[in-house]
Design a protein around this motif. Structure first.
Motif, PDB file in Angstrom:
ATOM      1  N   PRO A 171       0.989  -1.473   0.323  1.00 21.38           N
ATOM      2  CA  PRO A 171      -0.092   0.269  -0.081  1.00 21.38           C
ATOM      3  C   PRO A 171       0.600   1.082  -0.359  1.00 21.38           C
ATOM      4  CG  PRO A 171      -0.754  -1.128   1.596  1.00 21.38           C
ATOM      5  CD  PRO A 171       1.061  -1.979   1.332  1.00 21.38           C
ATOM      6  N   GLU A 172      -0.083   1.959  -0.695  1.00 19.29           N
ATOM      7  CA  GLU A 172       1.514   3.988  -0.563  1.00 19.29           C
ATOM      8  C   GLU A 172       1.202   4.459   0.762  1.00 19.29           C
ATOM      9  OE1 GLU A 172       0.602   7.888  -2.561  1.00 19.29           O
ATOM     10  OE2 GLU A 172      -0.891   6.342  -3.055  1.00 19.29           O
ATOM     11  N   ASP A 173       0.858   4.107   0.975  1.00 21.08           N
ATOM     12  CA  ASP A 173       1.080   4.655   2.614  1.00 21.08           C
ATOM     13  C   ASP A 173       1.556   3.441   3.723  1.00 21.08           C
ATOM     14  OD1 ASP A 173      -1.147   3.251   3.233  1.00 21.08           O
ATOM     15  OD2 ASP A 173      -2.031   4.516   4.909  1.00 21.08           O
ATOM     16  N   GLN A 304       3.124   0.537 -13.197  1.00 26.28           N
ATOM     17  CA  GLN A 304       3.695  -0.627 -13.019  1.00 26.28           C
ATOM     18  C   GLN A 304       4.439  -1.645 -13.795  1.00 26.28           C
ATOM     19  OE1 GLN A 304      -0.146  -1.671 -10.877  1.00 26.28           O
ATOM     20  NE2 GLN A 304       0.642  -1.963  -8.952  1.00 26.28           N
ATOM     21  N   PRO A 311       4.970   3.605  -8.206  1.00 30.10           N
ATOM     22  CA  PRO A 311       5.291   5.115  -7.873  1.00 30.10           C
ATOM     23  C   PRO A 311       5.460   4.863  -5.572  1.00 30.10           C
ATOM     24  CG  PRO A 311       3.402   5.677  -9.046  1.00 30.10           C
ATOM     25  CD  PRO A 311       4.036   3.879  -9.566  1.00 30.10           C
ATOM     26  N   GLU A 312       4.264   4.216  -5.293  1.00 26.32           N
ATOM     27  CA  GLU A 312       4.218   3.779  -4.264  1.00 26.32           C
ATOM     28  C   GLU A 312       5.155   2.952  -3.156  1.00 26.32           C
ATOM     29  OE1 GLU A 312       2.204   2.000  -5.945  1.00 26.32           O
ATOM     30  OE2 GLU A 312       1.765  -0.008  -5.210  1.00 26.32           O
ATOM     31  N   GLN A 313       6.000   2.188  -4.608  1.00 24.15           N
ATOM     32  CA  GLN A 313       7.548   1.821  -3.485  1.00 24.15           C
ATOM     33  C   GLN A 313       8.169   2.665  -3.588  1.00 24.15           C
ATOM     34  OE1 GLN A 313       7.243  -1.385  -6.793  1.00 24.15           O
ATOM     35  NE2 GLN A 313       6.032  -2.643  -4.726  1.00 24.15           N
ATOM     36  N   ARG A 315       8.178   5.551  -2.864  1.00 22.00           N
ATOM     37  CA  ARG A 315       7.154   7.084  -1.908  1.00 22.00           C
ATOM     38  C   ARG A 315       7.782   6.428  -0.268  1.00 22.00           C
ATOM     39  NH1 ARG A 315       3.753   8.597  -5.347  1.00 22.00           N
ATOM     40  NH2 ARG A 315       2.064   7.684  -4.565  1.00 22.00           N
ATOM     41  N   SER A 316       7.214   5.322  -0.193  1.00 27.00           N
ATOM     42  CA  SER A 316       7.339   4.681   0.795  1.00 27.00           C
ATOM     43  C   SER A 316       8.709   3.892   1.348  1.00 27.00           C
ATOM     44  CB  SER A 316       6.194   3.816   1.433  1.00 27.00           C
ATOM     45  OG  SER A 316       6.266   2.772   0.579  1.00 27.00           O
TER      46      SER A 316
END
Length: 317
Positions: A171-173, A304, A311-313, A315-316
């Protein structure tokens, strides 16, 4: 610059199977004897609960069942089958069977991630298997059917775990710390009833036992799996799978250092072949020509595309 970053990421990710290569020595030298389920449960569950407490975030929605599946594949079932195979097969045979894992990932990545099956990966896999055989094989021995099935099952679990971890991302967060905590906890909870039903607690715990358990929890689980899942998020699934071939190399080297074992010329040659296989496994597919696009796997967005982090990977991670 990008190529240098990929090499560094692969080197860091390779530390995880290197640490796992020490698990057998730690288990035999420091832990209570004949309690593999105790070792694997303690390795996973306390560290997972610790990371959950630090991350303070539980799965939401589909991530409840995804975390359970990944925890079972990457940790619970994989470790159970690995130890089961090690107890029923002669030394080295389980490692030889487990070396089929990269080829399983090659096939699964083609099915689920849209990655092409490349001849270079087939060559790297053949070299990896040959290297492992030279490194660990010690003459002929009768094979236990259940042990062989467990080793094959362990290789499939690891391969499917790598592939689904790459396909689903995270998950993005959610950072890699929390993501690792979800899987360690799920895997540990799956192992817990097997341990309670099939084994008992040791009568006493020595100082060596405590050191061994502490090592398995910190380095053998928390830190190594965080590095491993970070690598899966940044590298192609096939490239990550070949890094696991480093585990029997480290196990053999530690045996030489700690148990005064000696390396034969064939073993040294086998290590060189394994290293070459790992390097070949890191080679990327050629970049698309101008106007061409890489196929995205089913159910993913353009961001992906296999081999590129979501993108979420980024950022996190």
């Amino acid at each position: 610059m990008k190529s240098r970053q990929n090499v560094l990421t692969a080197a860091v990710t390779g530390l995880a199977p290197a640490v796992w290569g020490s698990t057998y020595l730690v288990t035999t030298e420091l832990l209570p004897p004949d309690r593999p389920l105790l070792a694997t449960t303690v390795r996973a569950l306390p560290g997972g609960l610790l990371l959950l407490a630090l991350g303070r975030k539980l799965p939401v929605g589909v991530w409840w069942w995804r975390a359970l599946i990944l925890g079972v594949l990457n940790i619970g079932a994989f470790n159970f089958l690995l130890f089961f195979a090690a107890y029923r097969l002669p030394g080295g045979i389980a490692a030889m069977i487990m070396s089929a894992q990269p080829m399983f990932v090659v096939v699964l990545a083609a099915l689920f991630l849209g990655e092409r099956i490349r001849a270079i990966h087939a060559l790297a896999w053949a070299m990896g298997v040959a290297g492992v055989v030279l490194l660990v094989f010690r003459g002929t021995a009768s094979l236990d059917t259940l042990g062989v099935l467990a080793a094959v099952g362990g290789a499939l679990c690891m391969a499917l775990g790598i592939t689904l971890t790459k396909r689903w991302g995270r998950p993005e967060d959610v950072g890699v710390l929390t993501f690792t905590g979800w899987q360690l906890t799920a895997g540990g909870l799956v192992l817990l009833p097997f341990w309670l039903a099939l084994e008992d607690l040791p009568d006493t715990l020595t100082g060596s036992n405590i050191i061994g358990f502490a090592y398995l929890i910190t380095f053998g689980a928390v830190l190594s799996y965080m590095v491993w899942f970070r690598g899966i998020g940044r590298l192609p699934a096939v490239a990550v799978s070949f890094l696991a071939l480093g585990s029997p190399v480290v196990a053999t080297l530690l045996g030489c250092l700690v148990k005064d074992e000696t390396l034969s010329v064939l073993q040294i040659f086998g290590m060189a072949v394994i290293f070459a296989a790992i390097v070949l496994g890191q080679l990327r597919a050629p970049r698309p020509k101008p106007g061409e696009t890489s196929p995205a796997p089913p159910g993913t967005t353009v961001s992906q595309v296999p081999g590129q982090p979501a993108p979420e990977q980024e950022r996190s991670g």
